[in-house]
Design a protein around this motif. Structure first.
Motif, short mmCIF file in Angstrom:
data_model
loop_
_atom_site.label_atom_id
_atom_site.label_comp_id
_atom_site.label_asym_id
_atom_site.label_seq_id
_atom_site.Cartn_x
_atom_site.Cartn_y
_atom_site.Cartn_z
N LEU A 86 1.16 -1.56 0.33
CA LEU A 86 0.00 -0.54 0.03
C LEU A 86 1.19 0.93 0.03
O LEU A 86 0.12 1.79 -0.73
N THR A 112 -9.08 6.34 1.77
CA THR A 112 -9.42 4.90 1.60
C THR A 112 -8.40 4.03 2.46
O THR A 112 -8.27 3.67 2.63
N THR A 116 -7.98 1.67 4.99
CA THR A 116 -7.62 0.23 4.12
C THR A 116 -6.28 -0.43 5.49
O THR A 116 -6.27 -1.30 5.80
N THR A 117 -5.17 0.71 5.89
CA THR A 117 -4.11 0.60 6.60
C THR A 117 -4.89 -0.12 8.02
O THR A 117 -4.26 -0.60 8.55
N THR A 120 -5.12 -3.48 6.93
CA THR A 120 -4.00 -4.49 6.45
C THR A 120 -3.39 -4.17 8.29
O THR A 120 -2.61 -5.34 8.63
N ALA A 243 -9.86 0.48 -2.64
CA ALA A 243 -8.44 -0.21 -1.52
C ALA A 243 -8.51 -1.24 -2.73
O ALA A 243 -7.13 -1.73 -2.77
N ILE A 247 -4.71 -3.15 -3.28
CA ILE A 247 -4.33 -3.65 -3.04
C ILE A 247 -3.70 -4.25 -4.51
O ILE A 247 -2.41 -5.31 -4.55
#
Length: 514
Positions: A86, A112, A116-117, A120, A243, A247
């Motif tokens: 990312l 976003t 997303t982080t 993850t 996202a 990825i």
């Protein structure tokens, strides 16, 4: 009517520059400025890291330093596995929207990335907790340290969240802010870790690693909020699509990073099995010195070069011009330093280690040649990523690793530890040649009018000749024959001054003074 004055204004003394030449000079100044800023910040962060290591050594001794290294390495592997690339994909995406006047798209990507982080980083944190007992048993050989390993999961979460913020800073090419974040994060993190190490001893090491990660996150979040990006609401469907694109692009980069993290362990194993632990120490010492200068140049290359290219990907002519100009500047900056390393190899090993490491001078000279080729390779790799060709990037990296490993297992049993240096050097030269053949023409690198390719080829020839001469002359060459590296440095400085326009400015000042 008065006679015209014979004294002309200073600005008229120099020939007028074309718009293209002025633009190239401005870009060269920007590149040089970014390189200096990133290199200085890297030096400061490295110095702060040495202070932290010194404190660990004083408080916990060699076992503490080893424990810190093992824990940091374990965190690094899990963080890479759950990063999904990312950082690379986020920088590219934001750089593509950096020229927009309203910054709405930048705000959408930043939002976003944050969500997303969190996902993850949470996965990485749970993995660290879930594998805490096996890691404590197999890696640390201390089954009772499961809780200490589990705590490190917070570091992975903090690192993932930090990526969301630094992507915005780097994607917008705010290089000075990024350098300040790295410096403040390192300083604040060290200030937090020292009391933990002093009062808790070895038990404070995992807490110190977590504190360092939290400090960097706090500084990055504070700086990103200063950007004052517009607030925006994104539907979940759009967020998921964005996202997924990040990825998909980042996954090959992640796999490449995993390969890069695993290969050094394979290299150490091959050297140790065919030679000895002492020979591995010689190789590690030479490798550390050879990459010291390369780290500064390559870090600056990736920090500013990548988002610059990503923002120009829709303009092929501007993209190629920036690619070749940045590559040329990097070659000119790396060449003199590597010439000095070649000439002073025995003395550097003796100064930074002990006189028993002088035997690694031949290894260091070979690795210095490989570093010069790495400068070119890194430029091409970043160009491929900026163009969105992450799968091809992974294919190249995998091919290079396989070639390097094949040469390693073939040459080390025959030539000893020197074979490992030859394996890396030959594989890197082959990689550089492959990239030039495959993409040199499309990127304008192989043009006859492009000075970058000629300076790289001539520089590589001079480095090889100088390395051979230094090797044959023995350890006494260092302080006797500094003339060649100094001449190389003078030439590089002359070209840099001319490319950035500083040479013309100096002439104007001298003429005005006269």
């Amino acid at each position: 009517m008065p006679a015209p004055s014979s004294i002309q204004p200073a600005n008229n003394l120099a020939p007028a520059l074309s718009v293209g030449a002025r633009g190239r000079q401005a870009e060269s100044k920007d590149i040089l400025k970014s390189t200096v800023i990133v290199s200085l910040s890297s030096i400061i962060v490295m110095a702060v890291g040495l202070v932290r290591t010194k404190v660990i050594a004083l408080v916990s001794g060699p076992p503490g330093v080893g424990l810190f290294g093992l824990m940091s390495g374990w965190v690094e592997i899990i963080a890479i596995l759950t990063s999904f690339g990312l950082g690379t994909s986020g920088i590219r995406r934001i750089a593509q929207y950096s020229g927009a006047p309203d910054q709405i798209e930048v705000s959408k990507v930043a939002s976003t990335l944050k969500v997303t982080t969190w996902a993850t980083g949470g996965v990485g944190c749970l993995l660290m907790i879930g594998f805490s007992h096996p890691a404590a048993t197999w890696v640390l050989k201390a089954p009772g340290a499961s809780l200490s390993v589990a705590i490190l999961g917070l570091t992975i979460l903090f690192r993932a969240l930090t990526t969301a913020y630094t992507c915005v800073i780097q994607g917008l090419r705010r290089i000075t802010d990024l350098a300040i974040i790295n410096i403040l994060g390192a300083v604040v993190g060290t200030l937090l870790t020292i009391p933990l190490l002093v009062f808790c001893g070895p038990y404070g090491i995992p807490l110190a690693i977590v504190a360092g990660g939290f400090a960097t996150l706090a500084v990055a979040a504070w700086y990103t909020r200063r950007l004052d990006l517009p607030s925006t609401t994104i539907p979940w469907r759009e967020r998921i699509i964005e996202a997924g694109g990040l990825i998909r692009f980042g996954a090959p980069v992640m796999l490449s990073a995993v390969i890069g993290a695993v290969y050094p362990n394979i290299e150490r194993l091959a050297i140790t099995r065919s030679t000895s632990l002492a020979a591995l120490g010689q190789y590690q010492a030479a490798s550390s010195i050879s990459t010291m200068l390369a780290t500064f140049v390559l870090t600056a290359l990736s920090t500013d070069f990548y988002p610059r290219l990503a923002s120009q990907v829709r303009e092929p002519s501007a993209f190629n011009a920036s690619f070749n100009q940045q590559l040329r500047m990097s070659v000119l900056l790396a060449f003199p330093g590597l010439m000095f390393i070649l000439g002073l190899a025995p003395h550097l090993l003796s100064l930074l280690y002990t006189t028993s490491f002088i035997e690694a001078a031949g290894i260091l000279r070979l690795l210095a040649v490989a570093v010069f080729a790495r400068v070119l390779v890194s430029g091409f790799r970043l160009a491929l990523l900026a163009q969105g060709r992450s799968s091809l990037y992974l294919a190249y990296e995998s091919t290079f690793t396989l070639l390097n490993a094949g040469l390693l297992f073939w040459l080390v049993p025959r030539w000893g530890v020197l074979g490992a240096a030859w394996a890396l050097t030959l594989a890197t030269l082959a990689y550089a040649g492959l990239l030039i053949l495959a993409h040199g023409r499309s990127l304008g690198f192989c043009s006859r009018t492009n000075p970058a390719i000629w300076e790289f080829l001539v520089g590589m020839g001079l480095l090889m000749a100088w390395a051979s001469w230094c090797h044959q002359s023995g350890s006494g060459v260092g302080f006797v024959s500094l003339g060649t590296p100094m001449a190389a440095a003078a030439y590089a400085i002359r070209i840099l001054l001319r490319e950035t326009g500083y040479s013309a400015q100096l002439k104007l000042k001298n003429t005005s003074f006269e």
